[in-house]
Motif scaffolding. Structure first.
Motif, PDB file in Angstrom:
ATOM      1  N   SER A 347      -4.825  -6.725  -0.006  1.00 45.29           N
ATOM      2  CA  SER A 347      -3.873  -6.094  -0.928  1.00 45.29           C
ATOM      3  C   SER A 347      -4.264  -4.642  -1.126  1.00 45.29           C
ATOM      4  O   SER A 347      -5.442  -4.331  -1.352  1.00 45.29           O
ATOM      5  CB  SER A 347      -3.853  -6.819  -2.267  1.00 45.29           C
ATOM      6  N   VAL A 348      -3.278  -3.787  -1.046  1.00 44.77           N
ATOM      7  CA  VAL A 348      -3.491  -2.346  -1.216  1.00 44.77           C
ATOM      8  C   VAL A 348      -2.475  -1.839  -2.220  1.00 44.77           C
ATOM      9  O   VAL A 348      -1.276  -2.145  -2.114  1.00 44.77           O
ATOM     10  CB  VAL A 348      -3.356  -1.592   0.114  1.00 44.77           C
ATOM     11  N   GLU A 349      -2.967  -1.087  -3.170  1.00 46.82           N
ATOM     12  CA  GLU A 349      -2.093  -0.487  -4.173  1.00 46.82           C
ATOM     13  C   GLU A 349      -2.614   0.906  -4.488  1.00 46.82           C
ATOM     14  O   GLU A 349      -3.824   1.174  -4.350  1.00 46.82           O
ATOM     15  CB  GLU A 349      -2.081  -1.347  -5.441  1.00 46.82           C
ATOM     16  N   TYR A 350      -1.735   1.789  -4.902  1.00 43.52           N
ATOM     17  CA  TYR A 350      -2.103   3.169  -5.239  1.00 43.52           C
ATOM     18  C   TYR A 350      -1.691   3.449  -6.669  1.00 43.52           C
ATOM     19  O   TYR A 350      -0.529   3.197  -7.048  1.00 43.52           O
ATOM     20  CB  TYR A 350      -1.438   4.163  -4.297  1.00 43.52           C
ATOM     21  N   LEU A 351      -2.650   3.948  -7.421  1.00 45.14           N
ATOM     22  CA  LEU A 351      -2.369   4.395  -8.779  1.00 45.14           C
ATOM     23  C   LEU A 351      -2.303   5.916  -8.779  1.00 45.14           C
ATOM     24  O   LEU A 351      -3.226   6.590  -8.306  1.00 45.14           O
ATOM     25  CB  LEU A 351      -3.457   3.925  -9.751  1.00 45.14           C
ATOM     26  N   SER A 352      -1.229   6.428  -9.313  1.00 45.49           N
ATOM     27  CA  SER A 352      -1.037   7.881  -9.388  1.00 45.49           C
ATOM     28  C   SER A 352      -1.463   8.368 -10.762  1.00 45.49           C
ATOM     29  O   SER A 352      -0.909   7.917 -11.778  1.00 45.49           O
ATOM     30  CB  SER A 352       0.430   8.241  -9.118  1.00 45.49           C
ATOM     31  N   LEU A 353      -2.467   9.225 -10.780  1.00 43.87           N
ATOM     32  CA  LEU A 353      -2.956   9.810 -12.027  1.00 43.87           C
ATOM     33  C   LEU A 353      -2.260  11.155 -12.216  1.00 43.87           C
ATOM     34  O   LEU A 353      -2.482  12.091 -11.449  1.00 43.87           O
ATOM     35  CB  LEU A 353      -4.475   9.988 -11.966  1.00 43.87           C
ATOM     36  N   LYS A 354      -1.460  11.242 -13.225  1.00 39.94           N
ATOM     37  CA  LYS A 354      -0.691  12.450 -13.483  1.00 39.94           C
ATOM     38  C   LYS A 354      -1.070  13.015 -14.840  1.00 39.94           C
ATOM     39  O   LYS A 354      -1.384  12.271 -15.772  1.00 39.94           O
ATOM     40  CB  LYS A 354       0.810  12.159 -13.452  1.00 39.94           C
ATOM     41  N   CYS A 355      -1.032  14.310 -14.887  1.00 42.19           N
ATOM     42  CA  CYS A 355      -1.312  15.022 -16.141  1.00 42.19           C
ATOM     43  C   CYS A 355      -0.346  16.186 -16.246  1.00 42.19           C
ATOM     44  O   CYS A 355      -0.249  17.013 -15.321  1.00 42.19           O
ATOM     45  CB  CYS A 355      -2.762  15.512 -16.179  1.00 42.19           C
ATOM     46  N   ARG A 356       0.353  16.242 -17.341  1.00 39.93           N
ATOM     47  CA  ARG A 356       1.316  17.322 -17.517  1.00 39.93           C
ATOM     48  C   ARG A 356       0.602  18.664 -17.554  1.00 39.93           C
ATOM     49  O   ARG A 356      -0.339  18.861 -18.307  1.00 39.93           O
ATOM     50  CB  ARG A 356       2.106  17.120 -18.810  1.00 39.93           C
ATOM     51  N   GLY A 357       1.104  19.540 -16.713  1.00 38.41           N
ATOM     52  CA  GLY A 357       0.527  20.882 -16.658  1.00 38.41           C
ATOM     53  C   GLY A 357      -0.582  21.063 -15.666  1.00 38.41           C
ATOM     54  O   GLY A 357      -0.996  22.192 -15.390  1.00 38.41           O
ATOM     55  N   ALA A 358      -1.102  19.976 -15.126  1.00 40.36           N
ATOM     56  CA  ALA A 358      -2.192  20.087 -14.157  1.00 40.36           C
ATOM     57  C   ALA A 358      -1.651  20.558 -12.816  1.00 40.36           C
ATOM     58  O   ALA A 358      -0.473  20.347 -12.480  1.00 40.36           O
ATOM     59  CB  ALA A 358      -2.912  18.752 -14.001  1.00 40.36           C
ATOM     60  N   LEU A 359      -2.514  21.184 -12.054  1.00 43.95           N
ATOM     61  CA  LEU A 359      -2.108  21.733 -10.759  1.00 43.95           C
ATOM     62  C   LEU A 359      -2.217  20.703  -9.644  1.00 43.95           C
ATOM     63  O   LEU A 359      -1.682  20.936  -8.566  1.00 43.95           O
ATOM     64  CB  LEU A 359      -2.970  22.956 -10.423  1.00 43.95           C
ATOM     65  N   ASN A 360      -2.900  19.607  -9.872  1.00 45.33           N
ATOM     66  CA  ASN A 360      -3.085  18.627  -8.809  1.00 45.33           C
ATOM     67  C   ASN A 360      -2.808  17.232  -9.341  1.00 45.33           C
ATOM     68  O   ASN A 360      -2.812  16.993 -10.561  1.00 45.33           O
ATOM     69  CB  ASN A 360      -4.498  18.703  -8.230  1.00 45.33           C
ATOM     70  N   LYS A 361      -2.551  16.334  -8.422  1.00 42.48           N
ATOM     71  CA  LYS A 361      -2.360  14.932  -8.733  1.00 42.48           C
ATOM     72  C   LYS A 361      -3.371  14.119  -7.926  1.00 42.48           C
ATOM     73  O   LYS A 361      -3.644  14.433  -6.776  1.00 42.48           O
ATOM     74  CB  LYS A 361      -0.939  14.478  -8.416  1.00 42.48           C
ATOM     75  N   THR A 362      -3.861  13.072  -8.559  1.00 41.70           N
ATOM     76  CA  THR A 362      -4.891  12.257  -7.936  1.00 41.70           C
ATOM     77  C   THR A 362      -4.347  10.862  -7.683  1.00 41.70           C
ATOM     78  O   THR A 362      -3.683  10.282  -8.557  1.00 41.70           O
ATOM     79  CB  THR A 362      -6.135  12.183  -8.834  1.00 41.70           C
ATOM     80  N   LEU A 364      -5.459   7.007  -6.744  1.00 44.14           N
ATOM     81  CA  LEU A 364      -6.560   6.058  -6.726  1.00 44.14           C
ATOM     82  C   LEU A 364      -6.130   4.851  -5.903  1.00 44.14           C
ATOM     83  O   LEU A 364      -5.144   4.187  -6.225  1.00 44.14           O
ATOM     84  CB  LEU A 364      -6.938   5.631  -8.142  1.00 44.14           C
ATOM     85  N   LYS A 365      -6.855   4.603  -4.846  1.00 42.47           N
ATOM     86  CA  LYS A 365      -6.527   3.491  -3.963  1.00 42.47           C
ATOM     87  C   LYS A 365      -7.245   2.235  -4.443  1.00 42.47           C
ATOM     88  O   LYS A 365      -8.456   2.237  -4.649  1.00 42.47           O
ATOM     89  CB  LYS A 365      -6.953   3.817  -2.527  1.00 42.47           C
ATOM     90  N   LEU A 366      -6.462   1.160  -4.611  1.00 44.18           N
ATOM     91  CA  LEU A 366      -6.996  -0.129  -5.013  1.00 44.18           C
ATOM     92  C   LEU A 366      -6.914  -1.072  -3.830  1.00 44.18           C
ATOM     93  O   LEU A 366      -5.830  -1.263  -3.253  1.00 44.18           O
ATOM     94  CB  LEU A 366      -6.211  -0.691  -6.200  1.00 44.18           C
ATOM     95  N   THR A 367      -7.995  -1.647  -3.462  1.00 43.36           N
ATOM     96  CA  THR A 367      -8.022  -2.579  -2.333  1.00 43.36           C
ATOM     97  C   THR A 367      -8.760  -3.846  -2.737  1.00 43.36           C
ATOM     98  O   THR A 367      -9.732  -3.799  -3.507  1.00 43.36           O
ATOM     99  CB  THR A 367      -8.719  -1.955  -1.108  1.00 43.36           C
ATOM    100  N   GLY A 368      -8.258  -4.964  -2.208  1.00 41.07           N
ATOM    101  CA  GLY A 368      -8.900  -6.254  -2.453  1.00 41.07           C
ATOM    102  C   GLY A 368      -8.530  -7.245  -1.374  1.00 41.07           C
ATOM    103  O   GLY A 368      -7.465  -7.162  -0.748  1.00 41.07           O
ATOM    104  N   ASN A 369      -9.410  -8.170  -1.147  1.00 39.18           N
ATOM    105  CA  ASN A 369      -9.211  -9.184  -0.120  1.00 39.18           C
ATOM    106  C   ASN A 369      -9.187 -10.548  -0.782  1.00 39.18           C
ATOM    107  O   ASN A 369     -10.083 -10.884  -1.568  1.00 39.18           O
ATOM    108  CB  ASN A 369     -10.338  -9.103   0.917  1.00 39.18           C
ATOM    109  N   CYS A 370      -8.135 -11.306  -0.472  1.00 37.22           N
ATOM    110  CA  CYS A 370      -8.004 -12.647  -1.032  1.00 37.22           C
ATOM    111  C   CYS A 370      -8.794 -13.627  -0.166  1.00 37.22           C
ATOM    112  O   CYS A 370      -8.560 -13.749   1.037  1.00 37.22           O
ATOM    113  CB  CYS A 370      -6.530 -13.055  -1.103  1.00 37.22           C
ATOM    114  N   LEU A 371      -9.675 -14.322  -0.796  1.00 38.71           N
ATOM    115  CA  LEU A 371     -10.563 -15.236  -0.082  1.00 38.71           C
ATOM    116  C   LEU A 371     -10.188 -16.669  -0.421  1.00 38.71           C
ATOM    117  O   LEU A 371     -10.046 -17.031  -1.604  1.00 38.71           O
ATOM    118  CB  LEU A 371     -12.020 -14.961  -0.473  1.00 38.71           C
ATOM    119  N   GLY A 372      -9.981 -17.470   0.602  1.00 38.48           N
ATOM    120  CA  GLY A 372      -9.667 -18.878   0.415  1.00 38.48           C
ATOM    121  C   GLY A 372     -10.847 -19.766   0.722  1.00 38.48           C
ATOM    122  O   GLY A 372     -11.893 -19.310   1.189  1.00 38.48           O
TER     123      GLY A 372
END
Length: 1780
Positions: A347-362, A364-372
């Motif tokens: 599973s892969v998901e991306y969290l977007s960290l936003k800040c009003r007025g900031a010059l950049n956006k970050t 964050l990649k979330l990764t996990g493996n489902c184990l059976g």
């Protein structure tokens, strides 16, 4: 800030408002006499009381509330706070508007008060102002009286500073708006963005306050300063006033960082990936990260998922923080929870960290493996062997869970007695990394062979198959025993599609292969091989086939062989009212059909269970090949209102027994699942309590057969039945099948349901629901199934990829993102056309992309030509599950341009300057890339040492320039600072050439070296130089030349400027390194540093050296005594044994005989420092002391300090050097120059010396009787402290170097052998630069003193005047200046010209004078050379004394004389204290030295006994004082000596010259002859006192005449003179000359008549020593001088005796020409006056000359021609008159 506005005033005129002195602004309307006051502040001021002259009162009275035509009275109270009575005169107010009824004088007693009423009567509505003045004894003061009119006034602050705010955020602040007037005031604010005020308008009552809120919303990070205007006044009044408030705010960009709280390493703090690792399905894992705010402002943060359509049923990641605020320097912790749903997926998901007025956006990649779970069995076959009928056999099997996940299992077996096989427990869990042991029981009821393949269902995994075999024997029947190898053979036959019975029936001669499998005939084998291949079945397919009990329509196409036995239906429901395809009925019995698909006859046997509500009839039968038979299943419950369920099993085996045992075919087992209940109608069923996990099932988005499992858990205490509800979804069986679709679950047990489907494109995207009916009631459970087929979707970061211009042969890289937007994991591959593979490539070019995952692709571009490229690589991608399916393609356009690049430097030559050898110096070389492409380069350095010459080998000398970065890349149109380190290894000039080579894509050099710049540096050592020297004390009268030789300063400077040896750098800085008193020396450079000689107990010999740093680096220097280099040891470590040398050095150090101040220091480049060296004459003898002169990181020189202290009665001559070099002389010179050698008397008594002439006579004999060296004064006397000049004439005979050792004897003293050296050279060539090779006249020390010595008040502009080569009998003048550098003291100076050797040739005007502070005096030195060639080296002393010192001396002398006079006329008769009065003596008498010579002069009184100063200094040497000495000290204390004149300071002026004969001067320096003024009244040399025994003079010198020669000469001269006087013609000529008028007569002047003013300097006369009557001088030309030299006579030796002749002059002078000396004196005086005016500032010599306008050329030409013609006519007329 206070703002106010005046009311309407008909008499007022408009005027601008002004700022008050209190720091607040007052805005007001016009008035007659306006003052900056208002409102509450006025009342506060008025209420204040002040104290003036001891009276306490108010400083002013103010009337505010008043109306016209009224009287208003206020009282002024005065209180006397003084302690005495106060009387005041009062001046009443001047205007008529303020009146008071008080007397003009009031008297206040201490502590009393006086009330003064003052009445105000207004006539107009305006402002009034007046005052009352109070006049007291100590002064006056006023009280101001004012009347103001009411006005609108608001009080606001001057400025409001808003809190620091982030861009696109807001901050607020409040300030108070106060109505300080007594009027109702309306206000309205006007302000522009980013500030906003609230409320914007309002109405304030008198005295009311209002809070104004300022909101600051910046949009950029800048400093905001803006004025907010507030208009106030009456409501509706257009002429309202305005006040302003300065709003200030500072905005900053916010910045957020992601940090892992569990990571302490700063490098990993801002990781963009949050890894969860492997998480078990059904479980959750939480991880946290911190959002850190490093900025100084509060930041608003928001967290959101990156938009994607991957997760249809929601994300597997959840975050507890979606928004918030982070304070400056604070952090916000967010927790992410990962709950996986599908086994073996990433599973892969991306969290977007936003800040009003900031010059950049970050992101964050979330990764996990489902184990059976990962479960395995200990054995796949359980063989029970032969078992008797009715018996039971138990075996075990283990389930091993090797995963960290809890495994849920269930056996597809009825363990309630409906099967011969039982497994206990039939369902349960296996904990992670553990195993479970299960019991397998075989309880046969009929004598047959049993085989059943049981499926072990694993949640989220495919089932595992377990083969259970056993054979039942009875007493009557003993069938063949079934073994595991039979199962293997059967499996091989089944996969090959062979039927054992059919093959044996067709061919009784069965052949077996190596594996024991029947070999069929070739035709059938070929046919079967063509029809099907060997395809294995999956356990899930096998399980489905066994559960359905019939032909599986979905999986039959993939199976090789059809099942041998099938049963229809496989599930029976009793008493269930559900319409479905299954056989359901409300009756108690239902039929099932079993079909034989084999070619053999089968026997069917049902397993009967005791006490079971379900029964089958018949229980056994035979079934013919390819036939079917029916059975009746009866449900007969024994208990009402219960639930029943079972799995009925039937074994089928071949009836025929003739098959060989090795080909035994195992039986088949078919099952029928039955479910029923016995609830009566109307009876409520059990309420189910169960869970269904997961509630949502998502199938892969591929059109392939897929399986999923769910778990139905019975959580209640009652049994539970379930049945798939087909009514809610009629189309469900076509797309989704559920196995089992019905069943019974006992309390606490569970059922694993398996779902199978093939996703389609037309399936709903949100899925559909499957309903499970529970307990034949309305209770259901739902599961959502998603089986949608999606197209593959990959997103590229733009359809084009552009590269910046790239240099040919180099490589440029860019990053590019691709993202998988589908729900399927993909595999991708980039395809680049073969021609383009040399231009571009990508890394990685292949890989896997999980759903919603992005991958960074790095593209590389390497152009080969200077052009623009457009390339089209292709991206191919396909699902990982189906590698053979069709691939999808995307094309990316890649655009790049190739260009040529070059590198250059800002400066072609970079001069670093001087650098200390061995030190490191960092420099920066700016490299500029002006090309449009970045350039990758490789730098190289080539070193050159131009000073080394041809012997320089570059390979042996290390490179002194190190580059910090030899490889790199410079961006286009940018500058790179190349940091380098310079470390010179030697003292030399370094030149480094920095070259670069471009690098290709592989990092190899692709171009030849090209020079970028040249770096120059010079390796230097610290250097010092002695530029000046002076002396004081006992050696104050020594000349600078003498000092220079005495201290060996030439050698010292030479060594200081040379390179240090490696041994000298052993200790680079002063270090204590020795354990001995005499430390070891690391230098071979040793110099003698002589302090001269002086008598015992005389003043110390002090030298002051001026050290100068000529280099460009600072120098740390130190004079190290032996004690400074010795390591201090502990007391116990010292031996106490010292050598004689150590004891002597300790004596010198302890008594401080030699001292240096300062002993160390630092000189900056170009800086100068004076160092004082002193030697005390406390002990008689010669003292030596080694001192190391150390320059840090430089030279180390050993200075041997030497000082001589002479006993008072010892004659001693001090020789600074026992080697003297004469000036080189031309061989054959008829007039060799006189040269001098100095003898210095360092003792206290006169010294008589004598030069050993025998050595000179022997030298003359050795040189063919030619006097090579002649001493003119071989005997003489030198006074104490004085210097005598030995005059020598060196006349070489050959062109070689002469070495002559001449003894000099001292009477009653020691003799000294001095080596004299002289060089003879051939006649110089014409036009040479230095034809006479005279280097002795040049000064070894600098001629100009740059820095005064300590205590020096008078400064000489030049220390040395070098006249160079001059002719004999010539006069030269030089100008120099004396400057008083003292800012306060007046000084007097006197030139010492009393010595005959100096006074004979030198005159200085003025000879003395005084200089005021900062004043300069011009001095003129006139030098007149004698008539004999001489080398002049004169030292002229100027005595300087300060006026203050003289004044103190005269005052002390006057007091002494007054006391002496008083003692002479006064006396006191008493018998007490007869010896208490002081004794006056004229001067301190001298002790009589014990010597031979003339008697000393006698004194009237005995000398007083004085204590020696040396006793105080050398306490260890002096013994205890005797009584006589103590009595002498007491007598000395009573003696009042006559004050001695102060000792003057001495300045030394060195004058050097070398005079030459006229013939030699005209021959070798003809161009210089006319530049000299020659005086015919020649100066004869001083007649030296010699004896008859002295060395004979050379032949060319005039010998003293005596005896017969003298008589002959006198007789001839007397006869000639008598004859001349008797001649009448000569007598008449004298009378005629006397009668002619004198054109010019030389004015007779004397030095005493000279004016002291420097501006009127008379020309100095030519001094003479032989002739009293001066002869008129003439300026000789070349012809005259040549004729004069021709009259020289020759002596008997053939040598020209030039000294005996004088140049001939004419007897008469033409009266039309002025004498030459008059012209010379006038010009000299004129130039001197001009120089003096320039010094005084009256004349500017550098000013631009004025331009003179001349008449036209033709006019001047005409006038000139006319004037010439007139002159010619006048000249002809005069000639005619003369002839007549």
């Amino acid at each position: 800030m206070l703002a106010e506005v005046r009311g309407s005033d008909t008499l007022g005129s408009g005027a601008p408002w002004k700022s008050s002195t209190a720091g607040k602004d007052i805005k007001q309307d016009p008035g007659i006499r306006q003052k900056h006051r208002g409102g509450k502040r006025l009342r506060q001021v008025s209420s204040q009381r002040n104290c003036f002259l001891g009276l306490e009162m108010k400083r002013e009275l103010v009337w505010e509330d008043w109306d016209l035509q009224g009287e208003f009275t206020k009282t002024l109270v005065l209180k006397n706070t003084h302690s005495k009575l106060q009387k005041l005169h009062i001046r009443p107010p001047e205007s008529k508007f303020f009146t008071t009824l008080i007397p003009q004088i009031i008297v206040l007693s201490p502590g009393t008060s006086y009330s003064m009423p003052i009445t105000f009567r207004p006539l107009q509505r305006c402002e009034y102002e007046d005052s009352i003045e109070f006049q007291g004894k100590d002064g006056s003061f006023q009280v101001c009286l004012r009347a103001t009119i009411p006005c609108h006034a608001l009080e606001v602050p001057d400025s409001v500073l808003l809190p620091l705010c982030a861009v696109q955020h807001s901050s607020c602040a409040t300030f108070m708006l106060r109505n300080v007037s007594k009027l109702q005031t309306c206000f309205q604010w006007e302000c522009a963005a980013p500030f906003q005020l609230s409320p914007e308008q309002g109405l304030l009552m008198p005295g009311q306050e209002c809070d104004i809120t300022v909101v600051f919303r910046p949009q950029e990070a800048v400093v905001y300063q803006q004025q907010a205007n507030c208009r106030f006044g009456e409501e509706g009044d257009k002429t309202e006033s305005c006040c302003t408030v300065l709003l200030q705010g500072l905005a900053k960009y916010p910045c957020l960082q992601l940090r892992n709280p569990n990571t302490k390493d700063e490098k990993e703090q801002c990781g963009p990936v949050l890894h969860f690792g492997s998480v078990a399905i059904g479980q959750s894992l939480q991880k946290s990260f911190d959002i850190f705010n490093p900025s100084p402002v509060t930041a608003s943060v928001s967290l959101s998922r990156l938009s994607s359509n991957v997760h249809l049923l929601g994300s597997e990641f959840s975050c507890d923080v979606t928004s918030g605020k982070v304070r400056p320097g604070g952090s916000l912790r967010a927790t992410v929870t990962y709950t996986p749903a599908v086994v073996d997926t990433v599973s892969v998901e991306y969290l977007s960290l936003k800040c009003r007025g900031a010059l950049n956006k970050t992101l964050l990649k979330l990764t996990g493996n489902c184990l059976g779970p990962k479960v395995s069995m200990s054995s796949s076959v359980v063989d029970f062997g032969c078992v008797e009928e009715g018996a039971a056999v138990v075996q075990t099997v283990e389930l091993v869970n090797s995963s960290p996940v809890l495994a849920v299992y269930q056996w597809d077996l009825d363990c309630s007695g409906h099967s011969v096989f039982t497994i206990q427990p039939a369902s349960g869990t296996v904990h992670p990394h553990s195993r479970a042991t299960l019991k397998v029981v075989y309880r046969p009821t009929q004598p047959i062979a049993h085989h059943r393949r049981v499926a072990c269902l694993i949640l989220h995994r495919e089932p595992m198959m377990l083969d259970l075999i056993g054979t039942c024997h009875s007493e009557l029947q003993k069938p063949a025993t079934l073994k595991p190898e039979h199962l293997v053979l059967y499996e091989l036959h089944w996969y090959r599609g062979q039927d054992i019975v059919s093959d044996m029936k067709q061919d009784h001669n069965v052949h077996l292969d190596q594996e024991g499998v029947i070999c069929p005939p070739e035709e059938q084998a070929q046919k079967r091989s063509d029809s099907a291949g060997v395809v294995s079945r999956t356990s899930m397919e096998e399980y489905y086939q066994s559960c359905l009990g019939c032909m599986d329509p979905v999986s039959s196409s993939s199976s090789v062989s059809s099942p041998h036995v099938t049963v229809v239906p496989s599930e029976l429901l009793f008493n269930h009212k559900i319409s479905s395809s299954l056989s359901t009925s409300s009756s108690s019995s239902q039929a099932v059909s079993i079909t034989n698909h084999t070619k053999g006859k089968l026997s069917l046997v049902w397993t009967a269970a005791q006490d079971s509500p379900f029964s089958v009839s018949p229980s056994s039968c035979d079934l013919a090949p390819l036939k079917s038979t029916s059975f009746r299943v009866t449900y007969d419950p024994k208990q009402l209102n219960t639930l029943h369920g079972a799995q009925l099993e039937c074994f089928a085996y071949y009836k025929d027994n003739h098959i060989e045992e090795r080909l035994l075919c195992p039986p088949w087992c078919v099952t029928v699942r039955v479910v029923g209940h016995s609830f009566q109608p109307g009876k409520e069923h059990f309420i189910p309590c169960c869970t269904l996990k997961p509630p949502r099932v998502e199938f892969p988005a591929l059109s392939v057969l897929s399986y999923r499992t769910v778990l139905l858990q019975n959580c209640g205490d009652l049994p539970l039945t379930f049945c798939l509800d087909h009514i809610s979804n009629p189309a469900m069986p076509e797309s989704v099948s559920v196995v089992p679709s019905c069943g019974l679950i006992q309390p606490g047990n569970h059922q694993i349901l398996t779902l199978r489907t093939t996703p389609t494109e037309d399936s709903p995207k949100q899925g559909f629901r499957l309903h499970l009916q529970l307990n034949e009631s309305q209770h259901t459970k739902e599961v959502t199934v998603v089986n949608v087929v999606e197209k593959l979707h990959v997103s590229l970061e733009g359809n084009s990829l552009y590269f910046q211009p790239t240099a040919l042969g180099s490589r440029t890289q860019r990053s590019h993102y691709i993202r998988n937007l589908s729900r399927l994991p993909l595999r991708f591959q980039w395809s680049i056309p073969e021609p383009d593979q040399e231009l571009i490539f990508v890394e990685p070019d292949a890989g896997e992309l999980h759903p919603n995952e992005s991958s960074v692709q790095i593209w590389y571009f390497s152009p080969l030509a200077e052009k623009t490229y457009t390339l089209n690589p292709t991206l191919s991608f396909w699902p990982i599950q189906t590698p053979g399916c069709n691939k999808s393609h995307l094309t990316l356009e890649v655009v790049g341009m190739g260009s040529k690049g070059f590198i250059e430097a800002e400066k072609a030559v970079l001069d670093v300057g001087e650098t200390l050898v061995g030190s490191y110096r960092s420099i920066q070389v700016p490299l500029v890339n002006n090309s449009p492409c970045p350039i990758s380069f490789c730098l190289s350095v080539q070193q050159t040492l131009p000073d080394e010459g041809p012997i320089y080998d570059p390979e042996t000398v290390p490179i002194a320039l190190r580059l910090d970065c030899e490889r790199g890349t410079i961006a286009s149109h940018s500058t790179m600072l190349l940091r380098s380190t310079v470390r010179p290894h030697k003292r030399a000039q370094y030149i480094w050439t920095i070259s670069y080579q471009t690098l290709n894509a592989s990092g190899f050099v692709s171009s030849p070296p090209q020079a970028v710049c040249e770096v120059r540096a010079k390796g230097v050592f610290p250097t010092l130089q002695v530029i000046d020297v002076c002396s004081s004390g006992s050696v104050d009268r020594l000349s600078k030349v003498h000092l220079w030789k005495l201290l060996s300063l030439d050698s010292l400077n030479e060594h200081l400027l040379s390179n240090p040896s490696p041994a000298e750098l052993t200790y680079r800085t002063p270090t204590k390194h020795s354990l001995h008193s005499c430390p070891s020396i690391f230098t071979n450079t040793v110099l003698d540093f002589s302090f001269g000689a002086a008598p015992l107990n005389s003043d110390p010999s002090t030298f002051v050296l001026m050290f100068h740093n000529p280099g460009s680096i600072s120098v740390d220097w130190a004079f190290l005594f032996p004690e400074d280099q010795q390591i201090e040891l502990e007391y116990w470590a010292e031996t106490g044994e010292f050598s004689s040398n150590e004891l002597y050095q300790m004596k010198v150090q302890d008594n401080r005989l030699f001292s240096i101040s300062p002993r160390s220091g630092t000189l900056l480049p170009g800086q100068q420092r004076a160092v004082q060296f002193s030697y005390s004459h406390d002990f008689a003898g010669t003292d030596r002391f080694p001192v190391v002169f150390k320059l840090s990181y430089g030279r180390e020189i050993l200075l041997n300090f030497q000082g001589v202290t002479v006993e008072t009665d010892r004659p001693y001559l001090h020789f600074p050097s026992k080697r003297h070099v004469f000036t080189s002389v031309t061989i054959g010179d008829c007039t060799p120059p006189r040269q001098v050698y100095e003898l210095h008397n360092g003792g206290a008594v006169p010294v008589r010396y004598e030069v050993d002439t025998s050595a000179l006579s022997q030298l003359q004999v050795d040189n063919f009787n030619h006097p090579v060296l002649c001493c003119l004064n071989p005997k003489g006397e030198v006074l104490p402290g004085k210097t005598a000049m030995l005059e020598w004439i060196f006349s070489p005979l050959e062109a070689k170097m002469y070495h002559m050792d001449i003894p000099i004897h001292v009477q009653d003293g020691e003799s000294t052998l001095v080596r004299f050296e002289g060089c003879g050279y051939n006649s110089p060539t014409l036009g040479s630069t230095n034809p006479f090779n005279c280097s002795d006249t040049e000064a070894p020390q600098p001629c100009v003193q740059r820095l005064p010595f300590p205590g020096q008040v008078i400064f000489l502009s030049e220390d040395t005047l070098s006249l160079g080569d001059i002719p004999v009998c010539s006069r030269s003048s030089r100008i120099f200046f004396l400057t008083n550098v003292s800012p306060t003291d007046t000084v007097h100076y006197t030139w010492g010209l009393l010595q005959q050797s100096i006074h004979q040739v030198v005159q200085i005007h003025p000879e003395g004078g005084s200089l005021h502070p900062q004043e300069s005096a011009l001095c003129v030195l006139t030098f007149t050379s004698t008539d004999y060639p001489t080398v002049y080296q004169l030292d002229i002393v100027c005595q300087v004394i300060q006026q203050a010192t003289l004044t103190r001396y005269h005052d002390a002398l006057q007091r002494w004389e007054e006391e002496k006079e008083r003692q002479q006329v006064e006396f006191t008769i008493t018998d007490k204290n007869l010896d208490c009065q002081g004794v006056l003596i004229d001067k301190v008498p001298l002790a009589a030295p014990v010597r031979k010579g003339p008697p000393l002069r006698k004194y009237k009184t005995l000398p007083p006994i004085c204590a020696s100063s040396s006793c105080e200094t050398v306490g260890t040497i002096c013994t205890k004082l005797t009584r006589a000495e103590q009595r002498a000290q007491r007598e000395t204390a009573r003696v009042w000596r006559r004050p001695e004149p102060p000792q003057p300071a001495l300045l030394h002026l060195r004058v050097t010259a070398h005079s030459h004969g006229l013939q030699d001067y005209l021959t070798y320096l003809p161009d210089q002859f006319n530049k000299h003024y020659r005086c015919l009244q020649s100066v004869k040399p001083q007649q030296l006192e010699t004896t008859s025994s002295s060395t004979p003079l050379p032949a060319r010198l005039p010998s003293p005449t005596h005896g017969p020669e003298r008589d002959i000469t006198m007789h001839i001269l007397t006869t000639l003179l008598r004859d001349i006087l008797d001649e009448p013609v000569f007598t008449q000529s004298l009378i005629t000359l006397a009668s002619k008028p004198i054109t010019y007569r030389l004015q007779e002047t004397s030095p005493s008549h000279c004016s002291s003013s420097p501006s009127s300097l008379p020309p100095p006369p030519c001094p003479t020593s032989c002739h009293p009557t001066p002869q008129p001088p003439v300026l000789l030309s070349k012809t005259t001088a040549g004729q004069t030299e021709q009259h020289n006579t020759m002596d008997s030796e053939g040598t020209a005796g030039c000294l005996g002749n004088r140049p001939q002059t004419q007897n008469t002078l033409h009266t039309e020409h002025a004498p030459a000396d008059m012209s010379e004196d006038v010009l000299l005086n004129t130039l001197q006056n001009l120089m003096m005016e320039a010094v005084r500032g009256e004349l500017v010599l550098t000013v631009h000359p004025r331009t003179v306008m001349l008449p036209p050329v033709y006019t001047r030409t005409r006038r000139t021609s006319k004037a010439i013609a007139e002159e010619e006519r006048e000249h002809l007329k005069n000639r005619k008159e003369t002839q007549v």
